[in-house]
Structure formats: C-alpha cells, structure tokens
Write an enzyme that holds these catalytic residues in place. Structure first.
Site, PDB file in Angstrom:
ATOM      1  N   SER A 142      -9.216 -22.092   2.961  1.00 53.18           N
ATOM      2  CA  SER A 142      -9.687 -20.704   2.958  1.00 53.18           C
ATOM      3  C   SER A 142     -11.024 -20.698   2.238  1.00 53.18           C
ATOM      4  CB  SER A 142      -8.675 -19.847   2.175  1.00 53.18           C
ATOM      5  OG  SER A 142      -9.229 -18.587   1.835  1.00 53.18           O
ATOM      6  N   TYR A 155      -2.945 -18.086  -4.897  1.00 56.13           N
ATOM      7  CA  TYR A 155      -3.576 -18.420  -3.610  1.00 56.13           C
ATOM      8  C   TYR A 155      -4.854 -19.227  -3.851  1.00 56.13           C
ATOM      9  CZ  TYR A 155      -5.065 -17.532   1.266  1.00 56.13           C
ATOM     10  OH  TYR A 155      -5.449 -17.661   2.580  1.00 56.13           O
TER      11      TYR A 155
END
Ligand code: NAD
Length: 260
Positions: A142, A155
C-alpha cells in the site's frame, strides 16, 4: 504470456485480488482463488472466471490467520495445477482508530493477515519455484508501506513490514530466476475503502460522493480512484519478461500520493 503458469492469489474473492486473479487468467495462467465469503457466491465467481477466461480456476478456503492452512493453500495449488509459479499475497484488512483506543485483537489480526501470512506463504512457495526454475512473488502492500497516516497504526506497521519482507525475499532469490516485488496502491474504491468513505460521510454530515471527494483530495493528487484493473495490469507487468530484472521494489500506483 503466462500460458501454463499456476498462480495463487490470496484474498481474491473480492476487490483488488479478484481483479488480479482475472488479469493473470486473461494472460494465460491457471489460478487458485482464496478468501472469505459466502460459499455459493464464491463458486459463482470461480465458475464465471473459468468460463470468461477459459483457464482452470480453483478455490482454496485457507484462513490467512492460520499458518498451516496457508501452507496447505500453496501445496494444493501445486497439486492441482502441477506447479506454483506465481504467488500474490493480497489478503488484507483494515481498522481505523487512534493508538490509545486501538483494540489489541485488531492489531494482532491486521499484522497476522496483512504481514505474517505473506511470510508463511512465501516460505511454502519458494521450494516449488526453485523446483520449476522460475517464480514471481508479488505482495499487495500500500502507499501505507511507504508513508503513514493517522489512526492506522497496525495497517501502516504491517504494510511497512511487507515492504521489508519483499526486499529480503528479493535478496535471498536475487541469483535465481525468481523475483519478489510489492505493488503499493493509493485509494481504490473497494469494500475496504467504502467503509472509510461511509465513516467520513457520517463525520462530515455529507453524502457518500462528497465524502469520497474529500478522502481523495486529502491524499491522492490525481483526484481519481485507482481501479482494481489497473493493479491487475501492474501485476501482469511484474510477471512479464520485461520485469525479469525488477526485484525488491515497491511500485506505487497511487495517483501521485507518495510524490508529495
Ligand atoms: P477487500 O476487502 O475487497 O478484499 C480483501 C480480500 O481479503 C477479500 O477477498 C477477503 O475475503 C480477504 N480476506 C480478509 N481476511 C481474510 C482471511 N482471514 N483469510 C483469507 N482471506 C481474507 O479489500 P481490497 O481493497 O481489495 O484489499 C486487497 C488488498 O489491497 C489488501 O491487502 C489491502 O490492504 C490492499 N490495499 C487496498 C487499498 C484500497 O484502497 N482498497 C489500498 C492499498 C492497499
């Protein structure tokens, strides 16, 4: 281009993973799907993809929280298709909260699914790739593997971790015809992000589309969502001969997010 290759794509029952599985099958690969969801829906997806692409498409229900099930998904892919040439570590979850109220069980689950699962699958897949003399490992990281945002401690930590795992895997396979790279998407409008748009709409007291524009303008200079199909294209490129000497990189597909 990928005729006769066998791929396992984790977290491919929806969103980015499903588009990546489709892109690999369209390029000629047989694909093992994986992910959670309603059994009848998953079977519909599997059969649809097989009919649409003319490739063999199978499904393995491994839960990415469970190392033995992850290893079994790798073995079953090799058994079903005769090899395991392409591994895409894509399964992921999100939870948004400040650190002081971030639930411990959410931290554990995010690190397990978004990071540790890729370690266990890579460990199980490398012997198959070495036996075949070719392999591609692609990790869906990401932009949050490269930069941070508030309220995403687990995350961001897991995605930075998978960027590190990508580099180590690349170095350990550098002299072999195996590569390992990460794809680093910005905002993609999947289930995972739709929930964040809904939360933003509630916070701002506005409609969903206004909230979507607000989320984009904060981080993504292109002001457009990345599409799952564009990520499928990036994946196929990383599996192509043009990418034989690309290993250990992070490839942002982010509308300029990390250029800021
Ligand atoms: P999604 O929720 O549509 O898909 C997630 C997939 O992971 C689903 O198939 C789900 O069943 C599977 N999954 C979740 N928990 C699992 C478990 N325990 N075991 C097996 N499978 C499990 O979300 P998405 O946006 O398509 O996310 C896919 C990947 O892309 C994730 O790694 C995510 O972090 C990453 N990503 C998404 C965005 C975005 O904007 N959507 C941006 C950057 C990175």
């Amino acid at each position: 281009m990928l005729d006769g290759k066998a791929a396992l794509v984790t977290g491919s029952t929806s969103g980015i993973g499903l588009a990546m599985a489709r892109a690999l099958a369209q390029a000629g690969a047989n694909v093992m799907l994986n992910g959670l969801g309603d059994a009848a829906e998953i079977e519909k997806t599997r059969a649809g993809l097989a009919a649409e692409t003319g490739r063999q498409i199978a499904y393995h229900p491994a839960n990415m929280l469970k190392p033995d099930e992850i290893a079994d998904a790798v073995e079953k892919t090799a058994e079903t298709f005769g090899s395991l040439d392409i591994l895409v570590n894509n399964a992921g979850i999100q939870h948004v909260s400040p650190i002081d109220s971030f639930p411990g069980d959410k931290w554990e689950a995010i690190v397990a699914i978004n990071l540790s699962a890729a370690f266990y699958s890579t460990k199980a897949a490398l012997p198959h790739m070495r036996k075949a003399g070719w392999g591609r490992i692609v990790n869906t990281a990401s932009v949050h593997g490269l930069v941070a945002s508030v309220e995403k401690a687990a995350y961001v930590a897991a995605k930075h971790g998978i960027v590190g795992l990508t580099k180590v895997t690349a170095l350990e396979t550098a002299e072999e015809p195996i590569t390992c790279n990460a794809i680093n998407p910005g905002w993609v409008r999947t289930e995972l992000v739709e929930r964040q748009i809904e939360a933003r709409a509630k916070d701002m007291g506005v409609g969903i589309e206004e909230a979507a524009v607000s989320i984009l303008s904060e981080k993504q200079p292109s002001l457009n969502f990345v599409t799952p199909e564009q990520l499928g294209g990036a994946l196929v490129f990383l599996c192509s001969p043009a990418a034989d000497q690309i290993t250990g990189i992070s490839l942002p597909v982010d509308g300029g997010w990390t250029a800021r």
